[in-house]
Design a protein around this motif. Structure first.
Motif, mmCIF file in Angstrom:
data_model
loop_
_atom_site.group_PDB
_atom_site.id
_atom_site.type_symbol
_atom_site.label_atom_id
_atom_site.label_comp_id
_atom_site.label_asym_id
_atom_site.label_seq_id
_atom_site.Cartn_x
_atom_site.Cartn_y
_atom_site.Cartn_z
ATOM 1 N N LYS A 261 0.938 -1.180 -0.046
ATOM 2 C CA LYS A 261 -0.026 0.048 -0.158
ATOM 3 C C LYS A 261 0.906 1.401 -0.008
ATOM 4 N N ILE A 262 1.828 1.153 0.897
ATOM 5 C CA ILE A 262 2.687 2.383 0.824
ATOM 6 C C ILE A 262 3.499 2.549 -0.312
ATOM 7 N N ARG A 263 3.980 1.475 -0.930
ATOM 8 C CA ARG A 263 4.664 1.560 -2.381
ATOM 9 C C ARG A 263 3.774 2.122 -3.592
ATOM 10 N N LYS A 264 2.350 1.705 -3.399
ATOM 11 C CA LYS A 264 1.566 2.306 -4.480
ATOM 12 C C LYS A 264 1.327 3.875 -4.099
ATOM 13 N N LYS A 268 2.097 6.726 -6.880
ATOM 14 C CA LYS A 268 1.111 7.599 -7.227
ATOM 15 C C LYS A 268 1.340 8.877 -7.200
ATOM 16 N N ARG A 269 1.863 9.622 -6.034
ATOM 17 C CA ARG A 269 2.353 10.702 -5.828
ATOM 18 C C ARG A 269 3.384 10.894 -6.667
ATOM 19 N N ARG A 270 4.551 10.104 -7.033
ATOM 20 C CA ARG A 270 5.747 10.361 -7.871
ATOM 21 C C ARG A 270 5.088 10.707 -9.298
ATOM 22 N N SER A 271 4.298 9.767 -9.797
ATOM 23 C CA SER A 271 3.467 10.130 -11.237
ATOM 24 C C SER A 271 2.917 11.361 -11.419
#
Length: 278
Positions: A261-264, A268-271
């Motif tokens: 979950k943390i990785r997703k 998402k924030r990076r994109s």
């Protein structure tokens, strides 16, 4: 298994010692009802070899009189008896033992002081073997003393004291109750050694041995094995193990989900940041 240790005074042993088994087991002997007095009278088996017993006396309150004419025959005030028997382990060697009555009056701190003399020997080291057994009365009443001492040697441990020293042996008794209900008795010792100052002008190559036997304290240690393992305990233990494994697996599963979950969220924030820049 849990081992429980209790200390009991000697005068309280008259009820307990009647239940000691009739046969010799490892480190124990039969105890007759006549022997269940307020104090215990141990036996001391000395194996002097070529050495000679010069003196044997009983003293009290940790006081030993100064030596008089060391190396010469003195008074033998102890009750002694000589026994010959076949070695219980080889059945070939003949053992020569001097049986001595041990200290009896515990509260008066009675001690037995013995002196031995050994002429010149070609051995590099010199020592005298001894063993302690539970009941001197049983030895006196035994119709076959050789067989009695043979059983004692196969049941009790033996120790040594060296020449040129005064070896002070403080004895204590440990009574153990086994899981099957048997009771065994064994001796434990605290040994201190003091150097003997030789003042004889013509000592030559001979050696003197001094040994003292005394009770350590007026108590006997009781050791009892308490068995806590039973089927229900084993089931509870297995349930606890499985519960711990289940909790660990569940925690690992939740940890993996949280990491995913943390990785997703990070991706998402990076994109979003990259889209904003472009």
């Amino acid at each position: 298994m849990i081992r429980q240790e209790i200390s009991t005074a000697y005068q309280e042993l008259n009820e307990d010692m009647e239940q000691v088994p009739a046969d010799l087991v490892a480190g124990t002997e039969e105890v007759d009802e006549e022997d269940t007095s307020s104090t215990i009278l141990p036996g001391i088996a000395i194996y002097p070899g070529q050495a000679e017993l010069l003196a044997c006396k009983h003293h009290y309150y940790d006081y030993i009189l100064p030596l008089v004419n060391p190396g010469l025959p003195g008074e033998i005030e102890c009750i002694t008896e000589r026994v010959n028997y076949t070695d219980p382990f080889t059945n070939e060697t003949t053992k020569h033992a001097v049986i001595v009555q041990g200290p009896r009056e515990v509260k008066k701190r009675e001690l037995v002081f013995m002196q031995f003399h050994l002429n010149e020997t070609d051995q590099d080291f010199s020592a005298i073997d001894y063993l302690l057994f539970f009941s001197f009365q049983e030895f006196l009443k035994s119709p076959n003393k050789s067989a009695f001492m043979k059983r004692c040697e196969s049941s009790y441990s033996s120790w040594k004291f060296s020449g040129g020293f005064r070896t002070w042996v403080k004895m204590s008794l440990v009574k153990t109750k086994e899981e099957d209900g048997r009771k065994t008795v064994e001796f434990r010792q605290e040994i201190s050694v003091v150097n003997y100052i030789e003042r004889r002008t013509k000592a030559g190559g001979d050696q003197l041995f001094f040994v003292v036997f005394e009770w350590k304290d007026p108590f006997i240690q009781e050791v009892q094995d308490i068995v806590t393992a039973n089927p229900w305990n084993m089931i509870a233990l297995l349930c606890g193990i499985f519960l711990a494994l289940f909790k660990a697996a569940d925690f690992a599963k939740l940890s993996v989900k949280w990491m995913i979950k943390i990785r997703k969220r990070h991706l998402k924030r990076r994109s979003q940041v990259l889209n904003h820049i472009s």
